[in-house]
Design a protein around this motif. Structure first.
Motif, PDB file in Angstrom:
ATOM      1  N   LEU A   1       0.850  -1.183   0.000  1.00 45.14           N
ATOM      2  CA  LEU A   1       0.000   0.000   0.000  1.00 45.14           C
ATOM      3  C   LEU A   1       0.887   1.234   0.000  1.00 45.14           C
ATOM      4  CD1 LEU A   1      -2.536  -1.036   2.805  1.00 45.14           C
ATOM      5  CD2 LEU A   1      -2.678  -1.501   0.366  1.00 45.14           C
ATOM      6  N   THR A   2       0.587   2.177  -0.897  1.00 51.49           N
ATOM      7  CA  THR A   2       1.377   3.400  -0.926  1.00 51.49           C
ATOM      8  C   THR A   2       0.469   4.617  -0.828  1.00 51.49           C
ATOM      9  OG1 THR A   2       2.138   2.237  -2.916  1.00 51.49           O
ATOM     10  CG2 THR A   2       3.604   3.909  -2.020  1.00 51.49           C
ATOM     11  N   ASP A   3       0.761   5.462   0.095  1.00 50.60           N
ATOM     12  CA  ASP A   3       0.104   6.768   0.260  1.00 50.60           C
ATOM     13  C   ASP A   3      -1.414   6.683   0.271  1.00 50.60           C
ATOM     14  OD1 ASP A   3       2.428   8.163   0.474  1.00 50.60           O
ATOM     15  OD2 ASP A   3       2.645   8.410  -1.711  1.00 50.60           O
ATOM     16  N   ILE A   4      -1.947   5.716   0.977  1.00 50.02           N
ATOM     17  CA  ILE A   4      -3.401   5.551   1.036  1.00 50.02           C
ATOM     18  C   ILE A   4      -4.018   6.596   1.967  1.00 50.02           C
ATOM     19  CG2 ILE A   4      -5.265   4.019   1.781  1.00 50.02           C
ATOM     20  CD1 ILE A   4      -3.965   2.891  -0.625  1.00 50.02           C
ATOM     21  N   SER A   5      -5.002   7.318   1.450  1.00 49.30           N
ATOM     22  CA  SER A   5      -5.781   8.218   2.307  1.00 49.30           C
ATOM     23  C   SER A   5      -7.245   7.842   2.216  1.00 49.30           C
ATOM     24  CB  SER A   5      -5.602   9.678   1.873  1.00 49.30           C
ATOM     25  OG  SER A   5      -4.272  10.075   2.086  1.00 49.30           O
TER      26      SER A   5
ATOM     27  N   ILE B   1      -7.986  -3.237   1.580  1.00 51.43           N
ATOM     28  CA  ILE B   1      -7.204  -4.297   0.944  1.00 51.43           C
ATOM     29  C   ILE B   1      -8.125  -5.249   0.161  1.00 51.43           C
ATOM     30  CG2 ILE B   1      -5.718  -6.311   1.386  1.00 51.43           C
ATOM     31  CD1 ILE B   1      -4.602  -4.803   3.817  1.00 51.43           C
ATOM     32  N   MET B   2      -9.320  -5.486   0.712  1.00 50.00           N
ATOM     33  CA  MET B   2     -10.255  -6.401   0.044  1.00 50.00           C
ATOM     34  C   MET B   2     -11.061  -5.720  -1.056  1.00 50.00           C
ATOM     35  SD  MET B   2      -9.742  -9.262   1.506  1.00 50.00           S
ATOM     36  CE  MET B   2     -11.082 -10.348   1.039  1.00 50.00           C
ATOM     37  N   GLY B   3     -10.925  -4.402  -1.189  1.00 52.84           N
ATOM     38  CA  GLY B   3     -11.678  -3.694  -2.221  1.00 52.84           C
ATOM     39  C   GLY B   3     -13.112  -3.406  -1.833  1.00 52.84           C
ATOM     40  N   LEU B   4     -13.438  -3.514  -0.554  1.00 53.26           N
ATOM     41  CA  LEU B   4     -14.799  -3.207  -0.108  1.00 53.26           C
ATOM     42  C   LEU B   4     -14.972  -1.698   0.058  1.00 53.26           C
ATOM     43  CD1 LEU B   4     -15.201  -5.994   2.594  1.00 53.26           C
ATOM     44  CD2 LEU B   4     -16.111  -5.997   0.275  1.00 53.26           C
TER      45      LEU B   4
ATOM     46  N   GLY C   1      -3.981   7.132  -3.390  1.00 56.69           N
ATOM     47  CA  GLY C   1      -3.016   6.099  -3.054  1.00 56.69           C
ATOM     48  C   GLY C   1      -3.127   4.901  -3.952  1.00 56.69           C
ATOM     49  N   LYS C   2      -2.184   3.981  -3.774  1.00 58.17           N
ATOM     50  CA  LYS C   2      -2.080   2.848  -4.674  1.00 58.17           C
ATOM     51  C   LYS C   2      -2.114   1.548  -3.876  1.00 58.17           C
ATOM     52  CE  LYS C   2       1.603   1.928  -7.193  1.00 58.17           C
ATOM     53  NZ  LYS C   2       2.854   2.273  -7.920  1.00 58.17           N
TER      54      LYS C   2
ATOM     55  N   LYS D   1       0.502  -6.774  -8.485  1.00 63.04           N
ATOM     56  CA  LYS D   1      -0.281  -6.082  -9.516  1.00 63.04           C
ATOM     57  C   LYS D   1      -1.120  -4.984  -8.881  1.00 63.04           C
ATOM     58  CE  LYS D   1      -1.121 -10.017 -12.412  1.00 63.04           C
ATOM     59  NZ  LYS D   1      -2.128 -11.041 -12.354  1.00 63.04           N
ATOM     60  N   PRO D   2      -1.216  -3.835  -9.528  1.00 63.37           N
ATOM     61  CA  PRO D   2      -2.098  -2.793  -8.989  1.00 63.37           C
ATOM     62  C   PRO D   2      -3.563  -3.225  -9.106  1.00 63.37           C
ATOM     63  CG  PRO D   2      -1.197  -2.110 -11.108  1.00 63.37           C
ATOM     64  CD  PRO D   2      -0.544  -3.410 -10.756  1.00 63.37           C
ATOM     65  N   VAL D   3      -4.358  -2.967  -8.063  1.00 67.11           N
ATOM     66  CA  VAL D   3      -5.782  -3.297  -8.123  1.00 67.11           C
ATOM     67  C   VAL D   3      -6.592  -2.034  -7.888  1.00 67.11           C
ATOM     68  CG1 VAL D   3      -5.933  -5.762  -7.610  1.00 67.11           C
ATOM     69  CG2 VAL D   3      -5.454  -4.187  -5.772  1.00 67.11           C
ATOM     70  N   ARG D   4      -7.540  -1.790  -8.765  1.00 63.84           N
ATOM     71  CA  ARG D   4      -8.361  -0.584  -8.648  1.00 63.84           C
ATOM     72  C   ARG D   4      -9.843  -0.897  -8.733  1.00 63.84           C
ATOM     73  NH1 ARG D   4      -4.889   0.826 -12.538  1.00 63.84           N
ATOM     74  NH2 ARG D   4      -2.973   1.750 -11.741  1.00 63.84           N
TER      75      ARG D   4
END
Lengths: 253, 249
Positions: free
Chosen positions: B5-9, B49-52, B58-59, B65-68
């Motif tokens: 995780l990078t720079d998550i806000s 992290i789970m995408g909920l 942030g990334k 792999k990046p997940v969006r």
């Protein structure tokens, strides 16, 4: 507990029957009884229902308690139906006439309601709600409705617990209901909070399902086999329906 | 590195920023405890992290792999299992077997195989004989273990455990510790119980002020005093610097 499932534990022939057959018969039987109006067919229907209860070896007292609940409402019909029909008067109570068609109508309703209820106790109340859901699923009931039904059943208990928590929380702080604005407001808060919690819960459950790969489709683990007893019972059930139809719509009697 | 995780806000509507340029790395084989104040964003971090939940910025990189998008996360959810704080959220099927088989069925396993997986998972957690139990009639401890079974049945590579030990009695806690330490899995585990963390994790991350502090070495450990115990809390002077209690203060 809200749903007791007090008839599901048993090992009678009825308990072992294929649930699809039981539900199918219960539905057809109810329709036939509901549209019947002649007394021979209604009494025959009641007899069939009672026979099923005996076959299922249910606790008669528990079954009677359930019937009492419905008959409490039916008694209300007896208070006004006999007076509201025109026709031959049987006798008079003060200025009111109790008419024959009124009494017949009320008796018909009483017989129908009891026959259908007894049949449902014997056939449907002897399977778990979950079995009922899966059986409905393998009949022609849309999957979404069945899942809706099963999830409601599952979370009814959770929501009931939430409600108990809330009522306990107000009780321990000295709340006593009365006829005043404070009471109404408190109940409104309780109801509102229950909705909020239920909706938040729904969201979390959905998230939990997503986390386990839910893609909008439910799978059923259940397949019901058809036994010899099922076939035999299906024959008898068809015969029972046929008898009811004959009694109601032909002029044998 | 399996989670990066990078720079998550992140902040909830009308709330103060909960996660603030948070960065965190998680490696294969790690068994990490995550501690932090109540309402500090630990559960939120798991949900991101789970995408909920979607971070504002942030990334998120998982398995390199990046997940969006939602569809990126679908494959993530097969490989990362999340154990919810409240088992009633997790267990929605009428019976235990159906609930445990739900995940495998969603992964496209045929019914028979899903049943086998579910039974095997239940057995491995000491829950044989629970198959036909009604989920809402289980005790709190049983619910927690069955919930864990529902997650493990998907054969994940990483577990995110949200306060798995909360509200458990001694016996259930002991069997949970035995199960977790016996698993060949990496996991992040939220807990407030130091002893539980001590027996299940090898390092501790601290989530505070919207950031994760990774200390590497284990901070929580059993130790013995050569002087009499005092009822008053005390501080240790030596060691690797600040202790987690200082962070939380």
């Amino acid at each position: 507990m809200m749903i007791e499932e007090s008839f599901v534990n048993g090992n009678s022939l009825i308990h072992r029957l294929n649930p699809v057959l039981k539900i199918g018969f219960a539905i057809i039987y109810s329709f036939v009884v509901a549209v019947s109006s002649k007394f021979p067919s209604l009494f025959a229907a009641l007899f069939i229902a009672l026979f099923l209860v005996i076959l299922a070896r249910l606790n008669p007292r528990k079954a009677a308690v359930r019937l009492a609940a419905v008959n409490g409402i039916i008694i209300l019909f007896w208070f006004f139906l006999p007076f509201t029909f025109q026709g031959e008067a049987l006798f008079h109570i003060g200025p009111f006439a109790v008419t024959r068609p009124g009494v017949i109508f009320a008796a018909g309703i009483t017989l129908k309601a009891n026959a259908i209820l007894i049949a449902f106790i014997a056939l449907v109340a002897t399977m778990r709600v979950t079995t009922l859901g899966h059986a409905l699923n393998s009949m022609l009931i849309p999957e979404k409705l069945v899942q809706f039904f099963l999830l409601t059943y599952r979370y009814l208990f959770v929501i009931q617990t939430e409600y108990q928590k809330l009522t306990r929380a107000v009780k321990v702080r000295g709340f006593r209901p009365g006829t005043n604005l404070h009471t109404y407001r408190t109940y409104a808060y309780l109801a509102g909070m229950l909705f909020v919690r239920a909706s938040v819960r729904g969201e979390r459950v959905y998230q939990a399902m997503l986390c386990r790969g839910f893609k909008g489709k439910f799978y059923s683990l259940h397949e019901y086999s058809i036994s010899k007893a099922d076939i035999t019972c299906a024959v008898f059930m068809t015969a029972a329906i046929a008898i009811l139809v004959v009694l109601e719509w032909t002029k044998i009697i | 590195m399996i989670i990066n995780l990078t720079d998550i806000s992140f902040s909830y509507p009308e709330g103060a920023p909960l996660l603030n340029n948070l960065s965190m790395q998680f490696y294969k084989g790690d068994r990490v405890g995550l501690i932090g104040p109540n309402g500090g964003g630990k559960t939120t971090l798991f949900h991101i992290i789970m995408g909920l939940l979607k971070p504002y910025s942030g990334k998120v990189e998982i398995f390199g792999k990046p997940v969006r998008e939602e569809k990126d996360f679908r494959s993530v959810r097969q490989r990362i299992g999340l154990l919810f704080q409240d088992s009633d959220d997790q267990l929605f099927s009428p019976t235990v077997l159906e609930d445990v088989a739900f995940g495998p069925l969603n992964l496209g396993k045929p019914v028979d195989e899903a049943k086998v997986i579910a039974r095997k998972t239940l057995d491995s957690l000491g829950l044989s004989g629970f198959e036909d139990r009604i989920t809402y009639k289980l005790s709190g401890g049983e619910k927690r273990m069955v919930s864990l079974a529902t997650v493990l049945a998907m054969e994940p590579e990483i577990l995110l455990l949200d306060e798995p030990s909360a509200g458990l009695d001694e016996n259930t806690r002991a069997s949970l510790i035995k199960v977790l330490t016996g698993l060949d899995l990496s996991y992040i585990l939220i807990s407030h119980e130091m002893e539980f963390l001590d027996s299940t994790t090898t390092s501790v991350y601290i989530l505070k002020d919207g950031k994760v502090f990774m200390n590497g070495d284990r901070q929580i450990h059993r130790h013995y005093h050569i002087h009499p115990h005092s009822a008053l809390p005390h501080r240790h002077e030596s060691g690797l610097g600040k202790k987690y209690t200082d962070f939380l203060a």
